[in-house]
Design an enzyme around this catalytic site. Structure first.
Site, PDB file in Angstrom:
ATOM      1  CG  ASN A   6      33.837 -10.346  -0.678  1.00  0.00           C
ATOM      2  OD1 ASN A   6      34.352 -11.448  -0.767  1.00  0.00           O
ATOM      3  ND2 ASN A   6      34.566  -9.267  -0.499  1.00  0.00           N
ATOM      4  CB  CYS A  11      30.639  -3.371  -5.171  1.00  0.00           C
ATOM      5  SG  CYS A  11      29.544  -3.896  -6.511  1.00  0.00           S
ATOM      6  NE  ARG A  12      29.216  -1.380  -0.369  1.00  0.00           N
ATOM      7  CZ  ARG A  12      28.296  -1.388   0.575  1.00  0.00           C
ATOM      8  NH1 ARG A  12      28.088  -0.292   1.293  1.00  0.00           N
ATOM      9  NH2 ARG A  12      27.589  -2.473   0.828  1.00  0.00           N
ATOM     10  CB  SER A  13      34.554  -5.628   1.023  1.00  0.00           C
ATOM     11  OG  SER A  13      33.874  -6.662   0.358  1.00  0.00           O
ATOM     12  CG  ASP A  23      25.937  -1.693  -2.709  1.00  0.00           C
ATOM     13  OD1 ASP A  23      26.646  -1.757  -3.741  1.00  0.00           O
ATOM     14  OD2 ASP A  23      25.384  -2.678  -2.199  1.00  0.00           O
ATOM     15  CB  CYS A  43      30.728  -4.539   1.299  1.00  0.00           C
ATOM     16  SG  CYS A  43      31.073  -5.625  -0.106  1.00  0.00           S
TER      17      CYS A  43
END
Length: 164
Positions: free
Chosen positions: A11, A13-15, A125, A8
């Site tokens: 690095n 939140c999402r990934s 995001d 993401c």
């Protein structure tokens, strides 16, 4: 060893969430020894930081423990990983630009290429939103990881051994 990288922007939140969910699911299936899993960001904003506290709290509420230190995507990741999954088109494009000679494009995917409900869309995001956004992202990533894992099991003829 099957090497999987989730990417993401920062690095945090999402990934790392995708990494945590994927790691949890392969452990539940007793196949974690077949995988090397990591995550990174395309930016350098948060290098060395732990995941966003809101992501950590949401993951924990959903039974996932996150333990990751943010790092930036590097060209060495092209050789180190078999599957590189970007959370959105913008980060996919950054990865693609790093592959100037297009040697590794067969490794690139959007996370939601595996979302049975909304194939090919971006994972939003949640950074600037509230708690509901983090739960929404969790649900997207969770079902996308399920589908991605099923793809890998078929692609690599993996035999599951059950929970450890």
């Amino acid at each position: 060893m099957i090497n999987v990288l989730f990417v993401c922007l920062g690095n945090i939140c999402r990934s790392p969430l995708a990494e945590g969910i994927f790691s949890h699911k392969i452990k539940e299936r007793g196949i974690e020894n077949l995988f090397n899993v990591d995550s990174c960001g395309t930016s350098q904003y948060h290098i060395g930081e732990q995941p966003d506290p809101r992501t950590v709290a949401n993951a924990k509420e959903n039974g996932i423990i996150l333990d990751h230190e943010a790092r930036q995507f590097s060209k060495v990741d092209f050789k180190a990983f078999d599957y590189i999954l970007a959370m959105d088109k913008a980060n996919y494009d950054v990865i693609e630009r790093h592959d100037q000679n297009q040697h590794y494009t067969d490794k690139f995917y959007l996370m939601r290429d595996f979302d049975p409900d909304f194939k090919g869309e971006d994972v939003p995001d949640p950074y600037f939103g509230g708690e509901a956004g983090f739960q929404h992202v969790f649900e997207i990533v969770d079902r996308s990881v399920d589908s991605f894992l099923e793809f890998l099991i078929k692609e690599h003829d993996i035999k599951e051994s059950g929970a450890n």
